[in-house]
Scaffold this motif. Sequence first.
Motif, PDB file in Angstrom:
ATOM      1  N   ALA A 273       0.826  -1.208   0.000  1.00  0.00           N
ATOM      2  CA  ALA A 273       0.000   0.000   0.000  1.00  0.00           C
ATOM      3  C   ALA A 273       0.861   1.259   0.000  1.00  0.00           C
ATOM      4  CB  ALA A 273      -0.933  -0.024   1.212  1.00  0.00           C
ATOM      5  N   MET A 274       1.963   1.237   0.759  1.00  0.00           N
ATOM      6  CA  MET A 274       2.837   2.400   0.814  1.00  0.00           C
ATOM      7  C   MET A 274       3.519   2.631  -0.530  1.00  0.00           C
ATOM      8  SD  MET A 274       5.688   3.356   3.672  1.00  0.00           S
ATOM      9  CE  MET A 274       6.877   2.107   3.218  1.00  0.00           C
ATOM     10  N   LEU A 275       3.960   1.556  -1.170  1.00  0.00           N
ATOM     11  CA  LEU A 275       4.593   1.686  -2.475  1.00  0.00           C
ATOM     12  C   LEU A 275       3.609   2.224  -3.515  1.00  0.00           C
ATOM     13  CD1 LEU A 275       6.721  -1.594  -2.599  1.00  0.00           C
ATOM     14  CD2 LEU A 275       7.561   0.755  -2.372  1.00  0.00           C
ATOM     15  N   LEU A 276       2.361   1.762  -3.465  1.00  0.00           N
ATOM     16  CA  LEU A 276       1.354   2.270  -4.391  1.00  0.00           C
ATOM     17  C   LEU A 276       1.108   3.756  -4.158  1.00  0.00           C
ATOM     18  CD1 LEU A 276      -1.272  -0.624  -4.492  1.00  0.00           C
ATOM     19  CD2 LEU A 276       0.317   0.063  -6.288  1.00  0.00           C
ATOM     20  N   GLY A 277       1.151   4.176  -2.893  1.00  0.00           N
ATOM     21  CA  GLY A 277       0.990   5.593  -2.601  1.00  0.00           C
ATOM     22  C   GLY A 277       2.084   6.421  -3.229  1.00  0.00           C
ATOM     23  N   VAL A 278       3.307   5.878  -3.225  1.00  0.00           N
ATOM     24  CA  VAL A 278       4.443   6.594  -3.827  1.00  0.00           C
ATOM     25  C   VAL A 278       4.315   6.634  -5.346  1.00  0.00           C
ATOM     26  CG1 VAL A 278       6.938   6.556  -4.175  1.00  0.00           C
ATOM     27  CG2 VAL A 278       5.984   6.070  -1.908  1.00  0.00           C
ATOM     28  N   LEU A 279       4.021   5.475  -5.942  1.00  0.00           N
ATOM     29  CA  LEU A 279       4.026   5.370  -7.395  1.00  0.00           C
ATOM     30  C   LEU A 279       2.804   5.986  -8.051  1.00  0.00           C
ATOM     31  CD1 LEU A 279       5.340   1.686  -7.716  1.00  0.00           C
ATOM     32  CD2 LEU A 279       6.626   3.819  -8.007  1.00  0.00           C
ATOM     33  N   ILE A 280       1.638   5.883  -7.389  1.00  0.00           N
ATOM     34  CA  ILE A 280       0.397   6.351  -8.005  1.00  0.00           C
ATOM     35  C   ILE A 280      -0.009   7.724  -7.481  1.00  0.00           C
ATOM     36  CG2 ILE A 280      -2.071   5.883  -8.276  1.00  0.00           C
ATOM     37  CD1 ILE A 280      -1.444   2.930  -8.283  1.00  0.00           C
ATOM     38  N   ALA A 281       0.051   7.890  -6.155  1.00  0.00           N
ATOM     39  CA  ALA A 281      -0.425   9.137  -5.563  1.00  0.00           C
ATOM     40  C   ALA A 281       0.691  10.144  -5.325  1.00  0.00           C
ATOM     41  CB  ALA A 281      -1.145   8.843  -4.247  1.00  0.00           C
ATOM     42  N   GLU A 283       3.055  10.140  -3.054  1.00  0.00           N
ATOM     43  CA  GLU A 283       3.318  10.407  -1.646  1.00  0.00           C
ATOM     44  C   GLU A 283       4.817  10.331  -1.346  1.00  0.00           C
ATOM     45  OE1 GLU A 283      -0.920   8.457  -0.098  1.00  0.00           O
ATOM     46  OE2 GLU A 283       0.997   7.477   0.334  1.00  0.00           O
ATOM     47  N   GLN A 284       5.241  11.093  -0.333  1.00  0.00           N
ATOM     48  CA  GLN A 284       6.630  11.085   0.090  1.00  0.00           C
ATOM     49  C   GLN A 284       6.806  10.088   1.239  1.00  0.00           C
ATOM     50  OE1 GLN A 284       9.083  12.882  -1.481  1.00  0.00           O
ATOM     51  NE2 GLN A 284       7.437  13.400  -2.919  1.00  0.00           N
ATOM     52  N   VAL A 285       7.853   9.266   1.176  1.00  0.00           N
ATOM     53  CA  VAL A 285       8.136   8.273   2.211  1.00  0.00           C
ATOM     54  C   VAL A 285       9.468   8.613   2.859  1.00  0.00           C
ATOM     55  CG1 VAL A 285       8.541   5.830   2.698  1.00  0.00           C
ATOM     56  CG2 VAL A 285       6.844   6.496   0.980  1.00  0.00           C
ATOM     57  N   SER A 286       9.448   8.747   4.171  1.00  0.00           N
ATOM     58  CA  SER A 286      10.662   9.124   4.908  1.00  0.00           C
ATOM     59  C   SER A 286      11.574   7.923   5.113  1.00  0.00           C
ATOM     60  CB  SER A 286      10.274   9.712   6.264  1.00  0.00           C
ATOM     61  OG  SER A 286       9.700   8.704   7.083  1.00  0.00           O
ATOM     62  N   GLY A 287      12.804   8.205   5.530  1.00  0.00           N
ATOM     63  CA  GLY A 287      13.732   7.132   5.846  1.00  0.00           C
ATOM     64  C   GLY A 287      13.232   6.259   6.973  1.00  0.00           C
ATOM     65  N   PHE A 288      12.556   6.857   7.960  1.00  0.00           N
ATOM     66  CA  PHE A 288      11.990   6.074   9.060  1.00  0.00           C
ATOM     67  C   PHE A 288      10.959   5.077   8.551  1.00  0.00           C
ATOM     68  CE2 PHE A 288       8.655   5.485  12.252  1.00  0.00           C
ATOM     69  CZ  PHE A 288       9.397   5.024  13.334  1.00  0.00           C
ATOM     70  N   GLU A 289      10.127   5.497   7.590  1.00  0.00           N
ATOM     71  CA  GLU A 289       9.106   4.606   7.049  1.00  0.00           C
ATOM     72  C   GLU A 289       9.725   3.473   6.236  1.00  0.00           C
ATOM     73  OE1 GLU A 289       5.297   7.608   6.621  1.00  0.00           O
ATOM     74  OE2 GLU A 289       6.957   7.764   5.200  1.00  0.00           O
ATOM     75  N   TRP A 290      10.807   3.768   5.503  1.00  0.00           N
ATOM     76  CA  TRP A 290      11.472   2.680   4.784  1.00  0.00           C
ATOM     77  C   TRP A 290      12.123   1.705   5.761  1.00  0.00           C
ATOM     78  CZ3 TRP A 290       9.758   1.652   0.395  1.00  0.00           C
ATOM     79  CH2 TRP A 290       9.440   2.627  -0.541  1.00  0.00           C
ATOM     80  N   ALA A 291      12.636   2.234   6.888  1.00  0.00           N
ATOM     81  CA  ALA A 291      13.168   1.339   7.924  1.00  0.00           C
ATOM     82  C   ALA A 291      12.072   0.444   8.468  1.00  0.00           C
ATOM     83  CB  ALA A 291      13.802   2.160   9.046  1.00  0.00           C
ATOM     84  N   ALA A 292      10.861   0.997   8.609  1.00  0.00           N
ATOM     85  CA  ALA A 292       9.733   0.194   9.071  1.00  0.00           C
ATOM     86  C   ALA A 292       9.418  -0.926   8.091  1.00  0.00           C
ATOM     87  CB  ALA A 292       8.515   1.090   9.264  1.00  0.00           C
ATOM     88  N   VAL A 293       9.554  -0.636   6.794  1.00  0.00           N
ATOM     89  CA  VAL A 293       9.333  -1.666   5.781  1.00  0.00           C
ATOM     90  C   VAL A 293      10.303  -2.835   5.985  1.00  0.00           C
ATOM     91  CG1 VAL A 293       9.474  -2.187   3.324  1.00  0.00           C
ATOM     92  CG2 VAL A 293       8.405  -0.064   4.096  1.00  0.00           C
ATOM     93  N   CYS A 294      11.549  -2.513   6.277  1.00  0.00           N
ATOM     94  CA  CYS A 294      12.549  -3.567   6.505  1.00  0.00           C
ATOM     95  C   CYS A 294      12.175  -4.420   7.707  1.00  0.00           C
ATOM     96  CB  CYS A 294      13.924  -2.938   6.709  1.00  0.00           C
ATOM     97  SG  CYS A 294      14.574  -2.098   5.249  1.00  0.00           S
TER      98      CYS A 294
END
Length: 312
Positions: A273-281, A283-294
């Motif tokens: 869902a977060m990736l779709l938000g970036v690619l389609i909508a 949206e900006q994703v912070s480094g903290f959020e990418w760490a959460a993905v990991c």
Amino acid sequence: MSSRAAPNASTAPQAAPTLPRGPALSPLIVACLAATWLIWGSTYLAIKYALVSFPPFFQMGTRFLAAGVLLLAWMRWRGTPMPTRLQWRNALVIGTLMLGGGMGGTAVAETTVGSGLVVAFIAVLPLMIALVNLAFGVKPRALEAAGIAVGLVGVLMLTQGQGFQASPGGLLAICIACLAWSVGSVLSQRSLPLAPGAMGFASEMLCGGAVLMALSWATHEVPQWPPEPVAVGAWLYLVVAGSLIAFNAYMVLLAKASAGLASSYAFVNPVIAMLLGVLIAGEQVSGFEWAAVCVVLAGVVLLMWKRPATAH
């Protein structure tokens, strides 16, 4: 949350843990995982688009009735017998819980709650399923429990990285949705078997769709006519991909994989869902959020990890 017995312990030193091989990750299981991870990860966006013209219960009810009719017709054409009266009863119970309560509650929540919160909250599903399974004497393996814990931490991190607000009614709806889906998932495995194969899936969707349409009538929902093209496209995607493909894939996982692996979509869907938000909508994703993905992905790996049996 595995329903299978753990392998016998060897008196010799254990080999290093490895990802499961052979039947544990057969091509069928891999395909079903891909469907529940990727397709369901995108359905939250599709639900939101469909809500433009179709109210929540009406949207879900027509979705599952359409998918159920198509699947039932296909199975009858292939010569599959109709479900028995007992199997129809089970389909009504499971369909009411998983589709009426689970999917209906999710759609209701998305009318007032940000989709990020809806997806993140669904991470509690493995915990709920584990609690329900405890009533049947089934305890999660150590690594499954660790994967659930790590995955939940990752999803909670995702929610902390997003600025969203939620209504009390929306939160109540998603709580009910998660609980109903969890109970239905366990009962479908333990005590309320459906008709074999796809016929069971069809009967569940028909019964669940009927319950959802009854809820739509009871709440006086009125769809927009003519509907917006984006809503029609999203509805068709939900019928074909979300219902006919991904839902059936999930039911196969419940029957052929551990409960932990079957519920791993709850950790991966927020990432999708977060990736779709970036690619389609955009949206900006912070480094903290990418760490959460990991962290989320680490939880999924732990869910899939198991020690192979060793030779004596």
